[in-house]
Design an enzyme around this catalytic site. Structure first.
Site, mmCIF file in Angstrom:
data_model
loop_
_atom_site.group_PDB
_atom_site.id
_atom_site.type_symbol
_atom_site.label_atom_id
_atom_site.label_comp_id
_atom_site.label_asym_id
_atom_site.label_seq_id
_atom_site.Cartn_x
_atom_site.Cartn_y
_atom_site.Cartn_z
ATOM 1 N N ASN A 198 0.828 -1.201 0.000
ATOM 2 C CA ASN A 198 0.000 0.000 0.000
ATOM 3 C C ASN A 198 0.860 1.248 0.000
ATOM 4 O O ASN A 198 1.664 1.470 0.932
ATOM 5 C CB ASN A 198 -0.902 0.024 1.239
ATOM 6 C CG ASN A 198 -1.691 1.328 1.354
ATOM 7 O OD1 ASN A 198 -2.664 1.536 0.644
ATOM 8 N ND2 ASN A 198 -1.240 2.215 2.235
ATOM 9 N N GLU A 199 0.776 2.033 -1.053
ATOM 10 C CA GLU A 199 1.247 3.422 -1.148
ATOM 11 C C GLU A 199 2.756 3.617 -1.046
ATOM 12 O O GLU A 199 3.202 4.763 -0.890
ATOM 13 C CB GLU A 199 0.526 4.309 -0.118
ATOM 14 C CG GLU A 199 -0.952 4.470 -0.418
ATOM 15 C CD GLU A 199 -1.661 5.498 0.448
ATOM 16 O OE1 GLU A 199 -2.779 5.895 0.086
ATOM 17 O OE2 GLU A 199 -1.074 5.893 1.482
ATOM 18 N N ILE A 200 3.545 2.577 -1.175
ATOM 19 C CA ILE A 200 4.991 2.810 -1.152
ATOM 20 C C ILE A 200 5.434 3.551 -2.414
ATOM 21 O O ILE A 200 6.375 4.353 -2.373
ATOM 22 C CB ILE A 200 5.758 1.485 -0.979
ATOM 23 C CG1 ILE A 200 5.398 0.853 0.378
ATOM 24 C CG2 ILE A 200 7.268 1.710 -1.053
ATOM 25 C CD1 ILE A 200 6.088 -0.460 0.661
ATOM 26 N N SER A 208 -0.337 -0.458 -4.641
ATOM 27 C CA SER A 208 -1.558 0.327 -4.819
ATOM 28 C C SER A 208 -1.341 1.671 -4.134
ATOM 29 O O SER A 208 -1.087 1.720 -2.929
ATOM 30 C CB SER A 208 -2.758 -0.389 -4.211
ATOM 31 O OG SER A 208 -3.945 0.336 -4.402
#
Length: 876
Positions: free
Chosen positions: A473-475, A517
């Protein structure tokens, strides 16, 4: 120790489960080479003496106190009265010492000599230990663990003896471990105010998030048991499906992995597989080799997602048998759905698609992001009733996809069972979020991640609901951090572009993998959100305080995060703060707003939409904030659905809460529906009518349809009404054809003359889409923000009629002589309930009926129910 358990009374050879847990049951499954499957708990059973309560040591006093397994330090301390409720007020702040302590657990059990002599292999199996555990049996250390997402199995036959045996598990301090591994060059995680949580394979949101507390715990968080067996056992069963192009047949390849108690035993087994539907066998196979078994299913009943058909589930049974005597040595049994799921990434005129295809049918993904259902992992995993309520609510709101977010937990078997049963696709993140993780500079970390990936992919690959594996998530929202050094780039690539996709290919082979994502398929260094392809997290509305209309300027292919905060209802606020302290600046209340700018941002958006009285009480603020949240997400989702098929999915942030808090959720902690969830039931409906205001009095009227029928005839009608009395000014109706997967602009209406004549603040547009003379989608549209409206005031009458065919169930009929916007009802004092609708519009002199369900055990007279009913609207 204060007590003991006897294991093995009157047991024979074969496989036995001795579960160290908190629900008592004993089950006998008869076969020639199988012994009872026994689960012993904290009170006497028919053939056992008694199991001692698990104990833990309070590190401050050295005192041993009763514990519950599965469990954790915080829950055990609270039960023992050693700490206050971690969720109340600002108690969380006084409990930060827990993450810096060492936690010791122990439990004793007695083994029967006959049982011990008969067991060829005995293994201690741990489904999850949180996190830095040293496991000792009878004084001998058998393992050390450092990954709470990994299950373990250790051979312990040689360490056991007749009589008393002692199992001890010590959990080292997570904070001390992080201190030892923290480096000056580390990226400071967004969520972790202390920093360093990425060094440990532990639930990341335990360290705090902008909707959750920092409660870093330790303990035996999942199942723990002894398994004893002789002969052989099944270690794993791989399942692959191959569907005939014409749908006439499904071929299932079943590939068992098994272990033998001795090399000689490995030559004397037979594998059998059976597939049944509703108890009726439809296919069977047998093999005397260790190869795959093939099952052929003619005319299969397919598994469909919610809203597209029935989620048919077959029962697959695989048996490992003794070739000589035919006795069943071990059994593996799962439910599977026969379906195909693909991620369509073909090129089109907009760039690259990002659309899920189920059984050959393109779908629009409708749903939300899932966080752990409780701040403490044992309750997030173990409270099936809580999880059932949340997923039922998602299905009731027409969701067809849940994204298991990467900062939490791989969920319980019950969670995935429920998604299978309810037709909810699962977008499954690996548990990495908003941080930079170690790479080859820490080979032991990479090896642990590899073991975790193998374990979780094998555990979930057979699931009907599983639609996607996502790396993190969001890295990739941190490109400026990723490019700071070659070592950071290598570490990121090593895990998310090499290790994890390799695990999915090897142990799943069918489910698509997506590296992050959001992810831009043209390269993360080109920007994380792209209108040309991939998925997007759009936070311009909220974090950047862009106007709500900014949603309608986006052209994303799939939106996997977007959201708006609201305050918890008064009923939930009471669970953490007394009403006299419901103020944003009160420390008790403020501790339940974890987003630093949250209150200011909510105030910003409220000021754009509503008139907020300067002396507004908390119930009014909570009501308005929930209306605003519902409005913002409705604008977003209706735009995304109108944009289909270019946009092929909308997963709002977030479905649920892990504790009582101001957040982006549509379901409050405990499952209560916010205004957003009632709105989701409307804007996710299969057939939708949606108005797009172009400005100046021009309106585009769209229909969207994603039901199971290829086509559907419907009646579309609209009516421009005067706000003061509901009088009709203009109206139209037409027959329209709804085609599956299509968004159609059905009309462009020009109301400029009417608005000049009557005033934009004095009219509203009412829309209805009907099928078979029944409305399936309705909406009312203002031409100015509600703060500019002079909404009429009048009483709202409510008739309450008990249902004839169900206990504790009522029909509520609301009626008013004037238009009422966002009618909301509740009970004072609070009363647990579930309603089919709430926060709805009420047209003049038109009754709106809904169903109210109270708990079955509720004993409340009808007059008492009426007296507790509270009704409000924006104008009332």
């Amino acid at each position: 120790m204060s007590g003991f358990a006897t294991l093995g009374t009157r047991l024979g050879t074969g496989k036995c489960l001795f579960a160290f847990g908190c629900e008592a049951q004993i089950e006998y499954r008869k076969s020639a080479d199988r012994v009872p499957v026994m689960s012993l708990q904290n009170f006497p059973l028919e053939s056992a003496a008694a199991l001692a309560h698990w104990e833990f040591c309070d590190p401050r006093s050295g005192e041993w106190l009763p514990a519950i397994v599965p469990g954790c330090a915080h829950l055990d301390l609270q039960r023992a009265g050693r700490i206050p409720d971690p969720f109340w007020g600002d108690n969380e702040r006084a409990l930060q010492w827990i993450e810096r302590a060492t936690w010791r657990y122990r439990g004793a059990f007695f083994l029967d000599p006959e049982w011990l002599a008969a067991a060829a292999v005995i293994e201690l199996v741990a489904d999850g230990l949180d996190t830095l555990a040293t496991v000792a049996l009878n004084g001998v250390v058998i393992a050390r663990t450092d990954n709470m997402f990994l299950g373990h199995r250790w051979s312990v036959r040689e360490l056991l003896h007749t009589g008393e045996n002692l199992l001890a598990i010590e959990f080292a301090s997570a904070a001390a471990y992080i201190d030892a591994h923290r480096r000056p060059t580390d990226f400071h995680e967004w969520n972790d105010p202390v920093g360093g949580c990425a060094h440990l394979r532990k639930e990341q949101c335990q360290f705090g998030w902008d909707w959750g507390p920092r409660l870093v715990s330790a303990g035996i968080c999942r199942g723990l048991r002894l398994e004893a067996w002789s002969g052989a056992r099944l270690r794993h069963v791989g399942v692959r499906q191959f569907h005939a192009p014409d749908g006439s047949e499904v071929v299932i390849n079943v590939t068992p992995e098994w272990a033998a108690a001795s090399p000689a035993r490995a030559l004397h087994v037979v594998l059998r597989a059976r597939l049944a539907l509703a108890g009726r066998e439809v296919a069977a196979a047998e093999s005397a080799t260790t190869g795959a078994l093939t099952l052929r299913v003619p005319s299969p009943e397919l598994w469909w997602l919610n809203g597209q058909g029935a989620p048919a589930l077959y029962e697959l049974t695989v048996e490992l048998c003794d070739r000589d005597g035919g006795a069943v040595l071990d059994t593996w049994q799962r439910r599977i759905g026969l379906r195909t799921i693909a991620l369509d990434r073909r090129r089109d005129r907009f760039g690259e698609r990002f659309q899920f295809i189920v059984n050959g049918r393109p779908i629009f993904a409708k749903g939300a992001n899932w966080i752990p259902a409780h701040a403490f992992a044992p309750l997030a995993h173990g409270d099936r009733a809580r999880v059932t309520d949340l997923l039922d609510a998602a299905a009731d709101a027409h969701c067809n996809m849940i994204r298991v977010w990467g900062g939490g937990l791989y969920e319980s078997e019950a969670f995935y069972d429920l998604c299978d049963e309810r037709g909810l696709l699962v977008w499954q993140d690996f548990m990495f979020a908003c941080a930079l993780y170690p790479g080859d500079e820490r080979p032991e970390f990479v090896a642990s991640v590899a073991a975790e990936a193998e374990y979780q992919v094998k555990r979930l690959a057979h699931r009907a609901c599983l639609a996607l594996w996502c790396g993190n998530n969001e890295i990739e929202q941190l490109p400026h951090e990723l490019v700071r050094s070659a070592a950071r780039r290598r570490a990121y690539r090593r895990i998310f572009y090499e290790l994890l996709p390799a695990a999915v290919r090897r142990h799943d082979g069918a489910t698509p993998y997506w590296p992050a994502s959001p992810h831009n398929p043209r390269g993360w260094w080109r920007g994380f959100n792209s209108s040309r392809g991939g998925d997007a997290h759009f936070w311009g509305v909220w974090h950047a305080r862009q106007p709500v209309a900014a949603y309608e300027r986006t052209r994303f292919r799939f939106v996997s995060e977007f959201g708006m905060q609201s305050y918890p209802s008064p009923e939930i606020a009471r669970t953490f703060c007394p009403p006299e302290r419901w103020r944003m600046d009160d420390p008790l209340f403020a501790n339940h707003q974890k987003n630093k700018a949250g209150n200011a941002i909510i105030a910003h958006y409220l000021a754009q939409l509503y008139r907020v009285p300067p002396d507004a009480d908390y119930p009014t603020l909570a009501y308005l904030s929930q209306l605003n949240q519902a409005h913002c997400i409705q604008v977003a989702v209706e735009h995304f659905r109108r944009s289909s098929p270019r946009t092929a999915g909308a997963l709002y942030w977030q479905l649920n809460d892990c504790w009582p808090v101001a957040s982006w959720s549509s379901l409050e902690f405990g499952g209560r529906w916010k205004a957003l969830h009632f709105a989701a039931k409307r804007f996710f409906a299969p057939a939708l009518v949606s108005a797009h205001l172009l400005g100046g009095g021009r309106v585009d009227v769209h229909t969207v349809f994603d039901g199971p029928e290829p086509k559907l005839n419907a009646t579309l009608s609209w009516e421009l009404r005067r706000l003061a009395d509901g009088a009709s000014l203009l109206r139209d109706a037409r027959i329209v054809t709804l085609s599956r997967g299509e968004s159609v602009r059905q009309a462009r209406c020009d109301f400029r003359a009417a608005l000049r004549a009557h005033g934009a603040a004095n009219v509203f547009l009412s829309l209805t889409l009907g099928v078979n003379d029944a409305p399936v989608s309705e909406g009312n549209v203002f031409f100015v923000a509600p703060r500019f409206l002079s909404l009429p005031r009048a009483p709202i009458e409510v008739a309450i009629i008990p249902a004839d065919d169900a206990i504790a169930t009522y029909q509520l009929a609301f009626r008013s002589p004037v238009f009422q916007h966002r009618v909301a009802f509740d009970f004072d004092p609070p009363l647990s309930h579930r309603a089919s609708d709430n926060f709805f519009d009420l047209l003049p002199n038109r009754s709106h009926s809904l169903t109210l369900r109270l708990p079955d055990e509720t004993t409340l007279a009808l007059d008492a129910l009426r007296a507790r009913l509270q009704v409000r609207s924006l104008g009332k």
